[in-house]
Motif scaffolding. Structure first.
Motif, PDB file in Angstrom:
ATOM      1  N   PRO A 204       0.719  -1.161   0.000  1.00 47.26           N
ATOM      2  CA  PRO A 204      -0.055  -0.061   0.046  1.00 47.26           C
ATOM      3  C   PRO A 204       0.832   1.135   0.009  1.00 47.26           C
ATOM      4  CG  PRO A 204      -0.805  -1.498   1.777  1.00 47.26           C
ATOM      5  CD  PRO A 204       0.738  -1.888   1.297  1.00 47.26           C
ATOM      6  N   PHE A 205       0.511   2.260  -0.706  1.00 48.98           N
ATOM      7  CA  PHE A 205       0.956   3.548  -0.732  1.00 48.98           C
ATOM      8  C   PHE A 205       0.648   4.271   0.483  1.00 48.98           C
ATOM      9  CE2 PHE A 205       0.342   3.324  -5.749  1.00 48.98           C
ATOM     10  CZ  PHE A 205       1.957   3.259  -5.909  1.00 48.98           C
ATOM     11  N   SER A 206       1.801   4.762   1.146  1.00 50.11           N
ATOM     12  CA  SER A 206       1.670   5.654   2.524  1.00 50.11           C
ATOM     13  C   SER A 206       0.501   6.549   2.525  1.00 50.11           C
ATOM     14  CB  SER A 206       3.120   6.092   3.024  1.00 50.11           C
ATOM     15  OG  SER A 206       4.016   5.081   3.188  1.00 50.11           O
ATOM     16  N   ASP A 207       0.525   7.218   1.473  1.00 53.82           N
ATOM     17  CA  ASP A 207      -0.712   8.436   1.413  1.00 53.82           C
ATOM     18  C   ASP A 207      -1.826   7.870   1.219  1.00 53.82           C
ATOM     19  OD1 ASP A 207      -0.679   7.621  -1.430  1.00 53.82           O
ATOM     20  OD2 ASP A 207       0.370   9.392  -1.931  1.00 53.82           O
ATOM     21  N   GLY A 208      -2.236   6.576   1.035  1.00 55.65           N
ATOM     22  CA  GLY A 208      -3.387   5.886   0.960  1.00 55.65           C
ATOM     23  C   GLY A 208      -4.296   5.994  -0.648  1.00 55.65           C
ATOM     24  N   SER A 209      -3.298   6.028  -1.357  1.00 56.38           N
ATOM     25  CA  SER A 209      -3.640   6.374  -2.808  1.00 56.38           C
ATOM     26  C   SER A 209      -3.720   5.051  -3.684  1.00 56.38           C
ATOM     27  CB  SER A 209      -2.762   7.384  -3.617  1.00 56.38           C
ATOM     28  OG  SER A 209      -1.387   6.783  -3.669  1.00 56.38           O
ATOM     29  N   TYR A 211      -2.191   1.263  -4.134  1.00 53.05           N
ATOM     30  CA  TYR A 211      -0.958   0.105  -3.734  1.00 53.05           C
ATOM     31  C   TYR A 211      -0.332  -0.296  -4.991  1.00 53.05           C
ATOM     32  CZ  TYR A 211      -4.536  -3.052  -5.380  1.00 53.05           C
ATOM     33  OH  TYR A 211      -5.661  -3.838  -6.246  1.00 53.05           O
ATOM     34  N   VAL A 212       0.961  -0.750  -4.675  1.00 58.80           N
ATOM     35  CA  VAL A 212       1.863  -1.242  -6.055  1.00 58.80           C
ATOM     36  C   VAL A 212       2.010  -2.817  -5.701  1.00 58.80           C
ATOM     37  CG1 VAL A 212       3.969  -0.714  -5.019  1.00 58.80           C
ATOM     38  CG2 VAL A 212       3.872  -1.070  -7.416  1.00 58.80           C
ATOM     39  N   THR A 213       1.640  -3.652  -6.753  1.00 58.22           N
ATOM     40  CA  THR A 213       1.986  -5.022  -6.545  1.00 58.22           C
ATOM     41  C   THR A 213       3.118  -5.485  -7.074  1.00 58.22           C
ATOM     42  OG1 THR A 213      -0.557  -5.314  -6.835  1.00 58.22           O
ATOM     43  CG2 THR A 213       0.630  -7.133  -7.091  1.00 58.22           C
ATOM     44  N   VAL A 214       4.003  -6.329  -6.131  1.00 64.60           N
ATOM     45  CA  VAL A 214       5.471  -6.463  -6.708  1.00 64.60           C
ATOM     46  C   VAL A 214       5.348  -8.216  -6.636  1.00 64.60           C
ATOM     47  CG1 VAL A 214       6.421  -4.824  -5.315  1.00 64.60           C
ATOM     48  CG2 VAL A 214       6.015  -6.902  -4.271  1.00 64.60           C
ATOM     49  N   VAL A 226      14.109  -3.037   1.277  1.00 71.47           N
ATOM     50  CA  VAL A 226      14.406  -1.610   1.501  1.00 71.47           C
ATOM     51  C   VAL A 226      13.799  -0.355   0.435  1.00 71.47           C
ATOM     52  CG1 VAL A 226      16.613  -2.042   3.033  1.00 71.47           C
ATOM     53  CG2 VAL A 226      16.576  -1.636   0.330  1.00 71.47           C
ATOM     54  N   ALA A 227      13.413  -1.004  -0.733  1.00 72.54           N
ATOM     55  CA  ALA A 227      12.338  -0.419  -1.772  1.00 72.54           C
ATOM     56  C   ALA A 227      11.895  -1.279  -2.634  1.00 72.54           C
ATOM     57  CB  ALA A 227      13.758   0.309  -2.581  1.00 72.54           C
ATOM     58  N   VAL A 228      10.933  -0.505  -3.438  1.00 72.18           N
ATOM     59  CA  VAL A 228      10.338  -1.157  -4.684  1.00 72.18           C
ATOM     60  C   VAL A 228      10.793  -0.511  -5.594  1.00 72.18           C
ATOM     61  CG1 VAL A 228       8.037  -1.373  -5.684  1.00 72.18           C
ATOM     62  CG2 VAL A 228       8.071  -1.900  -3.152  1.00 72.18           C
ATOM     63  N   ALA A 229      11.117  -1.285  -6.690  1.00 66.43           N
ATOM     64  CA  ALA A 229      11.916  -0.868  -8.144  1.00 66.43           C
ATOM     65  C   ALA A 229      10.825  -1.368  -9.220  1.00 66.43           C
ATOM     66  CB  ALA A 229      13.174  -1.480  -8.361  1.00 66.43           C
ATOM     67  N   VAL A 230      10.793  -0.232 -10.044  1.00 59.83           N
ATOM     68  CA  VAL A 230       9.936  -0.334 -11.500  1.00 59.83           C
ATOM     69  C   VAL A 230      11.079   0.205 -12.481  1.00 59.83           C
ATOM     70  CG1 VAL A 230       7.824   0.268 -10.335  1.00 59.83           C
ATOM     71  CG2 VAL A 230       9.091   2.242 -11.138  1.00 59.83           C
ATOM     72  N   ASN A 231      10.752  -0.232 -13.662  1.00 56.21           N
ATOM     73  CA  ASN A 231      11.518   0.423 -14.617  1.00 56.21           C
ATOM     74  C   ASN A 231      11.415   1.728 -15.084  1.00 56.21           C
ATOM     75  OD1 ASN A 231      12.230   0.710 -17.853  1.00 56.21           O
ATOM     76  ND2 ASN A 231      13.028  -1.100 -17.471  1.00 56.21           N
ATOM     77  N   PRO A 232      12.302   2.592 -15.280  1.00 54.57           N
ATOM     78  CA  PRO A 232      12.157   4.105 -15.568  1.00 54.57           C
ATOM     79  C   PRO A 232      11.196   4.314 -16.991  1.00 54.57           C
ATOM     80  CG  PRO A 232      14.166   3.647 -16.131  1.00 54.57           C
ATOM     81  CD  PRO A 232      13.748   2.391 -15.255  1.00 54.57           C
ATOM     82  N   HIS A 233      11.181   3.408 -17.900  1.00 55.24           N
ATOM     83  CA  HIS A 233      10.556   3.583 -19.203  1.00 55.24           C
ATOM     84  C   HIS A 233       9.140   2.950 -19.207  1.00 55.24           C
ATOM     85  CE1 HIS A 233      14.143   5.247 -20.635  1.00 55.24           C
ATOM     86  NE2 HIS A 233      14.806   3.905 -20.277  1.00 55.24           N
ATOM     87  N   THR A 268       4.658  -8.300 -12.551  1.00 62.68           N
ATOM     88  CA  THR A 268       3.957  -7.141 -12.359  1.00 62.68           C
ATOM     89  C   THR A 268       4.622  -5.923 -13.085  1.00 62.68           C
ATOM     90  OG1 THR A 268       4.356  -6.627 -10.185  1.00 62.68           O
ATOM     91  CG2 THR A 268       2.447  -7.923 -10.609  1.00 62.68           C
ATOM     92  N   GLY A 269       6.167  -6.285 -13.207  1.00 60.46           N
ATOM     93  CA  GLY A 269       6.850  -5.084 -13.825  1.00 60.46           C
ATOM     94  C   GLY A 269       7.193  -4.341 -12.640  1.00 60.46           C
ATOM     95  N   SER A 270       7.134  -4.844 -11.300  1.00 57.54           N
ATOM     96  CA  SER A 270       7.562  -4.037 -10.021  1.00 57.54           C
ATOM     97  C   SER A 270       8.017  -5.030  -9.453  1.00 57.54           C
ATOM     98  CB  SER A 270       6.578  -3.098  -9.228  1.00 57.54           C
ATOM     99  OG  SER A 270       5.451  -3.811  -9.118  1.00 57.54           O
ATOM    100  N   VAL A 271       9.360  -4.903  -8.373  1.00 54.61           N
ATOM    101  CA  VAL A 271       9.930  -5.860  -7.890  1.00 54.61           C
ATOM    102  C   VAL A 271      10.437  -5.322  -6.575  1.00 54.61           C
ATOM    103  CG1 VAL A 271      10.752  -7.303  -9.871  1.00 54.61           C
ATOM    104  CG2 VAL A 271      12.159  -5.291  -8.694  1.00 54.61           C
ATOM    105  N   LYS A 272      10.504  -6.108  -5.376  1.00 51.70           N
ATOM    106  CA  LYS A 272      11.113  -5.793  -4.096  1.00 51.70           C
ATOM    107  C   LYS A 272      12.607  -5.658  -4.254  1.00 51.70           C
ATOM    108  CE  LYS A 272      10.470  -9.306  -1.120  1.00 51.70           C
ATOM    109  NZ  LYS A 272      12.041  -9.680  -1.275  1.00 51.70           N
ATOM    110  N   ILE A 273      13.103  -5.024  -3.532  1.00 53.86           N
ATOM    111  CA  ILE A 273      14.569  -4.801  -3.482  1.00 53.86           C
ATOM    112  C   ILE A 273      15.125  -5.157  -2.041  1.00 53.86           C
ATOM    113  CG2 ILE A 273      16.549  -3.325  -4.024  1.00 53.86           C
ATOM    114  CD1 ILE A 273      15.032  -3.849  -6.574  1.00 53.86           C
TER     115      ILE A 273
END
Length: 348
Positions: A204-209, A211-214, A226-233, A268-273
């Motif tokens: 979940p996003f901390s601002d309540g907006s 979530y991102v699925t990893v 320590v982070a969630v990473a996505v591709n800049p493109h 999902t295109g996003s991964v945990k770091i």
């Protein structure tokens, strides 16, 4: 005189090889005017006996050294054996197991004595085999890779490299075997393909907006994210880079970062770091200045950096507990079969 029907080389070899060796015929001439020629024998491991591969290899070296010796070159075939630490340890441990004992039951000192006894037995077997092959090594220079002189040379080399600014000491990830309790070389890691699982987890996003699925194949390691990473493109995530997410089950907040390492097509295109527990994540962490958070002890149990509920659990027990808790919290989006490459220690 009766002539034997087949040639038996044993009597001749047993007579002449000791004669050659005792007369120093395998030693270099030490003639400063002679061209030098040296072969360093790749030292056999003291884990057993020589095989046909050794015989083939050593025959080729023997041909070369004898040829150069006959040419009058200052020829040296440097011989020795290698300690092969982990491999030798396993051989001795298997012997103890067959006796109904173990290295822990024996104790550190007695176990070390047992290993050295095996080295003496196996090393002697290897050198006897080489002599039977007729290998014309300079036995007066025989070495073992843990001889004091060689160990001193290794220390000297590293000190010089350090003093010359060519090496530095720093932290990096290694392959760790929790069963052996030691780091292992990349050469001792065997990558096997198997069908496992791919879990998709909502952060979940901390601002309540939202979530991102990893996607991950090791959900227990999320405790050290320590982070969630996505591709800049990746247009899907362009607007969420820089946001914070609540890391499930931990009470910590971590950032969403952009890194080209992320494959837009995977999961999902996003991964945990998790820099402390993945080689690729370590590199990502270095690029983004992320501090690694190790969550495992050396025996692969969860340490005190994780929430209290999971501390002391084996990594696989922790995996089940984490997946169960994520499902209970409504944060487990999917669980799918997934073919993956799993690294395992070739020794255990």
């Amino acid at each position: 005189m009766e002539i034997e029907k087949s040639f038996d080389p044993r009597a001749i070899e047993e007579k002449w090889y000791p004669f050659w060796e005792s007369r120093g015929l395998f030693k270099p001439s030490m003639d400063p005017a002679a061209p030098p020629f040296c072969i360093q024998l790749p030292p056999p491991n003291v884990t057993g006996t020589l095989h046909m591969g050794h015989a083939f290899q050593q025959t080729l070296m023997d041909v070369l050294i004898r040829y150069h010796r006959m040419r009058g070159d200052n020829a040296l075939w440097q011989v020795g054996t290698d300690h092969a630490g982990i491999a030798t340890q396993i051989v001795v441990e298997n012997q103890l197991l067959a006796e109904g004992s173990s290295r822990r039951a024996l104790g550190r000192t007695k176990f070390a004595e047992r290993v050295w006894a095996w080295k003496a037995e196996s090393g002697s077997t290897i050198t006897r085999q080489m002599r039977r092959l007729g290998a014309s090594c300079d036995w007066s220079r025989e070495r073992f890779t843990m001889d004091p002189g060689l160990s001193a040379a290794v220390v000297e080399t590293f000190v010089r490299l350090y003093d010359d600014g060519l090496i530095y000491r720093g932290k990096r990830l290694v392959n760790w075997d929790p069963k052996l309790g030691t780091a292992v070389s990349d050469l001792e890691v065997e990558n096997e393909e198997e069908t496992g699982k791919l879990w998709e987890i909502r952060y979940p996003f901390s601002d309540g907006s939202g979530y991102v699925t990893v996607a991950t194949t090791r959900p227990e390691t999320m405790l050290g994210d320590v982070a969630v990473a996505v591709n800049p493109h990746d247009e899907r995530y362009r607007r969420v880079v820089g946001k914070q997410v609540d890391l499930p089950l931990t009470g910590r907040k971590i950032p969403v970062i952009a890194d080209a390492y992320v494959d837009k097509e995977f999961g999902t295109g996003s991964v945990k770091i998790t820099p402390a527990h993945d080689f690729n994540d370590w590199e990502v962490g270095q690029r983004h200045g992320l501090t690694p958070l190790a969550i495992f002890n050396l025996d692969a149990t969860v340490n005190d950096n994780a929430p209290p509920k999971y501390r002391g659990l084996d990594r696989y027990a922790a995996r089940k507990a984490v997946v169960s808790d994520l499902a209970a919290a409504g944060l487990l989006a999917a669980e799918k079969p997934h073919k993956m490459i799993v690294p395992r220690c070739g020794r255990t």
